[in-house]
Design a protein around this motif. Structure first.
Motif, short mmCIF file in Angstrom:
data_model
loop_
_atom_site.label_atom_id
_atom_site.label_comp_id
_atom_site.label_asym_id
_atom_site.label_seq_id
_atom_site.Cartn_x
_atom_site.Cartn_y
_atom_site.Cartn_z
N ASP A 94 -5.13 -1.61 2.56
CA ASP A 94 -6.35 -0.80 2.52
C ASP A 94 -6.52 0.05 3.78
O ASP A 94 -7.64 0.35 4.18
CB ASP A 94 -7.59 -1.70 2.32
CG ASP A 94 -8.78 -0.92 1.75
OD1 ASP A 94 -8.54 0.11 1.07
OD2 ASP A 94 -9.92 -1.33 1.98
N ARG A 95 -5.42 0.40 4.44
CA ARG A 95 -5.53 1.25 5.63
C ARG A 95 -4.35 2.21 5.77
O ARG A 95 -3.96 2.57 6.86
CB ARG A 95 -5.67 0.38 6.87
CG ARG A 95 -4.58 -0.66 7.01
CD ARG A 95 -4.90 -1.67 8.06
NE ARG A 95 -4.75 -1.11 9.39
CZ ARG A 95 -4.95 -1.80 10.52
NH1 ARG A 95 -5.35 -3.04 10.46
NH2 ARG A 95 -4.78 -1.25 11.68
N GLY A 96 -3.79 2.62 4.63
CA GLY A 96 -2.79 3.69 4.68
C GLY A 96 -1.49 3.32 5.34
O GLY A 96 -0.91 4.11 6.08
N GLY A 99 1.54 1.28 1.18
CA GLY A 99 2.04 2.06 0.05
C GLY A 99 1.78 1.47 -1.32
O GLY A 99 2.08 2.10 -2.34
N THR A 102 -0.12 3.70 -3.78
CA THR A 102 0.37 5.08 -3.94
C THR A 102 0.11 5.65 -5.34
O THR A 102 0.43 5.02 -6.35
CB THR A 102 1.89 5.14 -3.65
OG1 THR A 102 2.11 4.69 -2.32
CG2 THR A 102 2.44 6.55 -3.82
N ASP A 108 1.55 15.36 -5.56
CA ASP A 108 1.90 14.84 -4.22
C ASP A 108 1.54 13.37 -4.13
O ASP A 108 0.42 12.99 -4.49
CB ASP A 108 1.13 15.59 -3.13
CG ASP A 108 1.64 16.99 -2.91
OD1 ASP A 108 2.81 17.25 -3.24
OD2 ASP A 108 0.86 17.82 -2.42
N VAL A 109 2.44 12.56 -3.57
CA VAL A 109 2.08 11.15 -3.38
C VAL A 109 1.09 11.03 -2.22
O VAL A 109 1.22 11.69 -1.20
CB VAL A 109 3.30 10.24 -3.10
CG1 VAL A 109 4.08 10.00 -4.37
CG2 VAL A 109 4.19 10.81 -2.01
N VAL A 110 0.07 10.20 -2.41
CA VAL A 110 -0.91 9.90 -1.36
C VAL A 110 -1.27 8.42 -1.45
O VAL A 110 -1.00 7.77 -2.46
CB VAL A 110 -2.22 10.73 -1.50
CG1 VAL A 110 -1.94 12.22 -1.35
CG2 VAL A 110 -2.93 10.45 -2.81
N TYR A 111 -1.87 7.91 -0.38
CA TYR A 111 -2.41 6.56 -0.40
C TYR A 111 -3.82 6.64 -1.01
O TYR A 111 -4.72 7.23 -0.40
CB TYR A 111 -2.50 5.99 1.01
CG TYR A 111 -1.17 5.79 1.70
CD1 TYR A 111 -0.12 5.10 1.08
CD2 TYR A 111 -0.96 6.25 2.99
CE1 TYR A 111 1.09 4.90 1.73
CE2 TYR A 111 0.24 6.04 3.66
CZ TYR A 111 1.27 5.38 3.02
OH TYR A 111 2.46 5.17 3.67
N CYS A 113 -6.04 4.48 -1.14
CA CYS A 113 -7.03 3.79 -0.33
C CYS A 113 -7.62 4.72 0.72
O CYS A 113 -8.64 4.41 1.32
CB CYS A 113 -6.42 2.57 0.36
SG CYS A 113 -5.29 2.99 1.72
N SER A 114 -6.95 5.84 0.98
CA SER A 114 -7.39 6.74 2.04
C SER A 114 -7.88 8.07 1.49
O SER A 114 -7.90 9.08 2.19
CB SER A 114 -6.23 6.98 3.02
OG SER A 114 -5.86 5.75 3.61
N ALA A 162 6.14 6.42 -5.78
CA ALA A 162 6.76 7.06 -4.61
C ALA A 162 8.20 7.49 -4.91
O ALA A 162 8.64 8.58 -4.52
CB ALA A 162 6.73 6.10 -3.42
N GLY A 184 7.27 5.09 3.35
CA GLY A 184 5.82 4.90 3.25
C GLY A 184 5.40 3.73 2.39
O GLY A 184 4.21 3.52 2.14
N ASN A 185 6.37 2.96 1.89
CA ASN A 185 6.06 1.79 1.06
C ASN A 185 6.76 0.57 1.61
O ASN A 185 7.91 0.65 2.04
CB ASN A 185 6.53 2.03 -0.39
CG ASN A 185 5.75 3.13 -1.07
OD1 ASN A 185 5.78 4.29 -0.64
ND2 ASN A 185 5.04 2.78 -2.13
#
Lengths: 208, 320
Positions: A94-96, A99, A102, A108-111, A113-114, A162, A184-185
């Protein structure tokens, strides 16, 4: 929360149309709620502050318009999981960082949670559920199975999203590019060998 | 996460009109990669979050008047993909790529990198910018392995977390700032400051001002960066070095060396600059690294970072 059958959320109606629609015998609470939602949606569009209580939010999830009432502070991850029952994206750090949450936003892939749910309005959200089904898996999903690229499976939906974006964006990626681009994962079971093979093979084939 | 009001104004004027002149009452949201985590960690608890996503004219990259102008909300992925940035500022591309994963690069913005709050674990866990508990500073005798080795004589011992700032300073960039009444441009070198109280922030910006963009002179200077990290994978650097210089006849001129992650602000290594000018790259790299490390005042657990400064500066120069 059920999926909308068309693209129009209730608060997109004019108040007049809404009042006409529900008729004179409408239950007062429903009528008040409709008017409040319409006002909140209009305030949001004109750039005025809304919240901190729940406001109406429309999200395009895996090609379907979904609507919910949520506080502006609700993240896209919590909206998807807790309000829309789209539980492929997982809440882990829960803080980026990890992953597991995702998703794709307009490709575009993003988190998730962010990202605030309210900020994701008007954008195309794709989760692992939107990429394929157990009966008709995507090439990436199929390759995860073939390569035994999962153990406990909790990080897998995030990794699948991802990997799908990575393979799309990096045809013929080298192993080094795979490792860097998929950084990122995280997988606590350590199934990286299988996941790396999925991404490397599919990037080579170019058919994700 | 604590609840807050939210607005997504359609113009810069409307956005400015919503901002409080007191830090923390309102917060600006762009990529969200740091702000949302900060709110979850109770580092900030704004009454109102003002999103810049509908404000026109804040993103995009243009070359004009001998400068490359980069909009504040330009995504890091667009900075990395821009041909002008790749051609003139390869060091900036490397720095941006190093910031994080695809997920972070796709969401994070250029100004967001400059304005993110420190990563200091005391700060992120409720002990404030100065890591205080019961009137006592926790950092000097605590776990200060990632803390400052320069500029740490006061209460602030965290390091500035920006990845882009050191090279922007080395390149003589300016930061464009719009306030409620006037617009101003601040040299990147003057933009960061060391707070003396908990109610201040780490930059020369008022709470009701918005960073609108960055202008980098197209000076033709060669440039590069090097980050020393624990591991090759995505992580915060322990030390970073950015260099920019002209090179003619095999000699370096007009050099600038700026360190990251070593002080509460990006740290201009003036001694390294002096050593580097007039030298060949080969002869200058090691000497500049050693000079950059001079004057460091490491804490109880981070003397190792002094050695890393030497390596980072040398490798940044060699990599250009």
């Amino acid at each position: 929360m059920s999926a909308m059958e068309n693209d129009q959320a209730p608060w997109d109606m004019s108040r007049r149309g809404f009042l006409k629609g529900v008729g004179t015998g409408a239950v007062a609470t429903g009528l008040m709620q409709g008017a409040t939602d319409a006002e909140a949606a209009s305030a949001l569009r004109s750039g005025k502050p809304v919240g901190p209580g729940a406001v109406p939010i429309t999200l395009n999830v895996n090609g379907t318009h979904r609507w919910l009432n949520a506080e502006p502070s609700v993240t896209l991850l919590d909206a998807l999981r807790n309000r829309l029952d789209t539980t492929g994206c997982k809440k882990v750090c829960d803080r980026g960082t990890c992953g597991a949450c995702t998703v794709m936003l307009d490709g575009d892939v993003v988190y998730s949670c962010s990202v605030l749910a309210i900020e994701a309005q008007g954008r195309k959200i794709v989760t692992a559920e939107g990429l394929g089904t157990p009966e008709a898996m995507s090439a990436v999903q199929e390759s995860f199975v073939e390569n035994d690229a999962l153990q406990c499976g909790f990080c897998t939906p995030g990794f699948v999203v991802a990997t799908t974006a990575f393979v799309r964006d990096h045809p013929n990626a080298t192993l080094e590019e795979v490792r860097e681009g998929m950084g990122g994962n995280l997988c606590r079971c350590g199934t990286y060998v299988g996941i790396t093979k999925v991404a490397y093979d599919l990037a080579k084939k170019g058919d994700a | 996460m604590k609840t807050f009001e939210y607005a997504s104004p359609n113009s810069l004027k409307d956005a400015l009109g919503l901002l409080s002149d007191t830090w923390g009452e309102t917060e600006i949201l762009a990529g969200g990669t740091d702000l949302l985590t900060s709110i979850k960690q109770d580092v900030t608890a704004p009454r109102l979050v003002v999103s810049l996503k509908e404000v026109k004219g804040l993103s995009g990259i243009d070359s004009k008047g001998g400068n490359l102008s980069i909009g504040a909300t330009t995504k890091l992925k667009d900075l990395i993909a821009n041909e002008d940035v790749q051609k003139h500022f390869p060091g900036l591309v490397t720095a941006a790529k190093n910031i994080g994963s695809a997920q972070i690069i796709n969401a994070g913005t250029v100004a967001g990198d400059l304005l993110q709050r420190p990563r200091c674990w005391y700060f992120r866990n409720g002990f404030g910018l100065f890591g205080m508990a019961g009137g006592k500073e926790l950092v000097p005798d605590g776990d200060n392995r990632y803390h400052a080795i320069f500029g740490n004589g006061g209460k602030a011992k965290f390091v500035n977390p920006s990845s882009l700032a050191p090279l922007l300073i080395a390149l003589g960039a300016g930061i464009d700032v719009q306030g409620p009444k006037k617009e101003r441009s601040v040299k990147a070198a003057d933009f960061f400051s060391t707070p003396k109280t908990e109610s201040e922030r780490e930059y020369a910006l008022q709470a009701n001002e918005i960073v609108t963009g960055i202008s980098i002179p197209l000076s033709g200077k060669k440039n590069g960066i090097y980050e020393v990290r624990h591991r090759l994978g995505l992580d915060w650097p322990m030390v970073a070095a950015a260099v920019a210089f002209d090179e003619s006849g095999g000699r370096i001129r007009n050099a600038s060396v700026v360190l990251g992650h070593v002080a509460p602000t990006p740290w201009v290594a003036e001694r390294a600059t002096a050593v580097l000018n007039g030298q060949s790259r080969k002869a200058g790299a090691q000497a500049a690294g050693n000079a950059a490390a001079q004057g460091a005042t490491p804490l109880s657990k981070n003397a190792y970072k002094v050695s890393q400064v030497k390596v980072a500066v040398r490798r940044a120069i060699e990599a250009v």
